[in-house]
Write an enzyme that holds these catalytic residues in place. Structure first.
Site, mmCIF file in Angstrom:
data_model
loop_
_atom_site.group_PDB
_atom_site.id
_atom_site.type_symbol
_atom_site.label_atom_id
_atom_site.label_comp_id
_atom_site.label_asym_id
_atom_site.label_seq_id
_atom_site.Cartn_x
_atom_site.Cartn_y
_atom_site.Cartn_z
ATOM 1 N N LYS A 156 0.863 -1.181 0.000
ATOM 2 C CA LYS A 156 0.000 0.000 0.000
ATOM 3 C C LYS A 156 0.898 1.230 0.000
ATOM 4 O O LYS A 156 1.724 1.397 0.902
ATOM 5 C CB LYS A 156 -0.936 -0.005 1.200
ATOM 6 C CG LYS A 156 -2.113 -0.954 1.036
ATOM 7 C CD LYS A 156 -3.117 -0.792 2.153
ATOM 8 C CE LYS A 156 -4.380 -1.606 1.890
ATOM 9 N NZ LYS A 156 -5.213 -1.006 0.824
ATOM 10 N N LYS A 194 -14.401 -7.109 -3.788
ATOM 11 C CA LYS A 194 -14.640 -7.327 -2.367
ATOM 12 C C LYS A 194 -16.148 -7.458 -2.190
ATOM 13 O O LYS A 194 -16.884 -6.485 -2.381
ATOM 14 C CB LYS A 194 -14.117 -6.152 -1.546
ATOM 15 C CG LYS A 194 -12.620 -5.885 -1.684
ATOM 16 C CD LYS A 194 -12.229 -4.649 -0.881
ATOM 17 C CE LYS A 194 -10.725 -4.440 -0.852
ATOM 18 N NZ LYS A 194 -10.202 -3.986 -2.160
#
Length: 355
Positions: free
Chosen positions: A165, A273
């Site tokens: 990230k 997701k």
């Protein structure tokens, strides 16, 4: 059919940094369904400031849908168009009304599957504990030393795919971190993915993607903020790196709009997701539409407890089959000090269901 809703707050072992801030706790709602003989549980876990159904009256709206769902089951049974295992499907009036509430839909889907089929939500090799699912190691945002330490830990554990990230510290430091990885491991040994979480300004995005491309990056996730379809389409055309969409998909719940958006942007991948992108029902739509356009996909969790992670992993095994080769984003089960026990175990770089 009856239901109960249980609200819980989970606590992170260490702060989870994203480009939107740092999480130290995680609020979830567990939906318990019962038909008098069997019970099932599902997890509803919206992410604040990200989920399209994260709202102040979440608990009240969830209670309304649970009551409607139980009335529907008592009067109608499974959805009229039910041909899949989940019992929640497109064209069912109740399921269609849940489209704008993906985390609630996912929780009800999971609870019903659990009630109907027990711990083995889908009849797959993974669900039967015969194979594992390859997963990526996730390195959270932090300062340079923290990210380097987390990276070392993932590599020592045997992960062959690592997701970084980025966007929280100086970009040059992030590049230096990636350079250090490549000095030690070739792209044949370790696959690198980066997730910008929309942190790049559009004016700088292509330049930064070009710099990243020096290091054989598998893909860059959501380089600019969602909602800029024309800019994202341009980046997908011009970028030397494959681009994957994530936040871009949130709130796009109509099947025709899904196809329209993918036709315009033309990404290389989409990342799904269930809690954010339409539950299992909506993710199946995304995967089928993308596949018809030659767009790849993989599935990740979204900071759910082990209840949600277990359901997402079994769903991935049902969608992609018994021999998944692309690493999925399912390594979040060890994030919380007070997680809910489930028969899940990470062995090397694979997630397994224990017998």
């Amino acid at each position: 059919m009856t239901y109960q809703i249980e609200e819980r707050t989970l606590h992170f072992k260490q702060p989870a940094g994203t480009s939107r801030g740092v999480y130290t706790t995680r609020k979830i709602w567990l939906v318990h369904l019962s038909d008098g003989e069997r019970t099932g549980v599902g997890e509803c876990a919206p992410l604040p400031d990200l989920s399209c159904d994260a709202r102040p009256d979440y608990a009240k709206v969830l209670d309304k849908f649970c009551a409607e769902f139980c009335r529907w089951q008592d009067s109608q049974g499974d959805c009229p168009s039910c041909e899949q295992r989940s019992g929640l499907h497109r064209d069912c009036p109740l399921c269609e009304s849940l489209r704008p509430y993906p985390s609630m839909l996912f929780g009800l889907e999971t609870a019903l599957l659990n009630l109907q089929h027990g711990d083995r939500l889908f009849d797959t090799a993974f669900s039967r504990s015969e194979v594992g699912i390859p997963i990526n190691g996730l390195v959270w945002m932090g300062n340079y030393e923290e990210m380097l330490q987390r990276l070392e830990e993932k590599l020592e554990k045997g992960f062959r795919c690592v997701k970084l990230k980025i966007g929280a510290i100086d970009f040059e430091q992030e590049l230096d971190l990636i350079k250090k990885i490549r000095e030690r491991f070739s792209f044949h040994e370790v696959e690198l993915r980066v997730d910008a979480n929309g942190a790049f300004p559009y004016e700088e995005a292509l330049y930064k993607l070009e710099l990243l491309s020096q290091y054989n990056i598998h893909s860059t996730e959501q380089p600019i903020k969602a909602g800029q379809w024309a800019y994202m389409a341009e980046l997908c055309r011009e970028s030397p790196l494959p681009i994957a969409l994530d936040e871009e998909l949130i709130g796009v719940n109509d099947p025709e709009m899904k196809a329209h958006m993918l036709h315009i942007i033309k990404p290389r991948y989409i990342i799904l997701k269930p809690s954010l992108h339409g539950g299992m029902m909506g993710c199946r739509e995304w995967i089928n539409i993308a596949r018809d356009m030659g767009i790849g996909s993989w599935i990740t969790s979204a900071l759910e407890s082990n209840i949600g992670l277990n359901a997402i992993a079994q769903f991935a095994s049902d969608v992609y089959g018994d021999h998944i080769t692309m690493p999925q984003g399912l390594g979040t089960g060890q994030l919380f000090t007070d997680n809910i026990p489930m028969p899940l175990e990470i062995r090397g770089d694979q997630l397994w269901r224990c017998r």
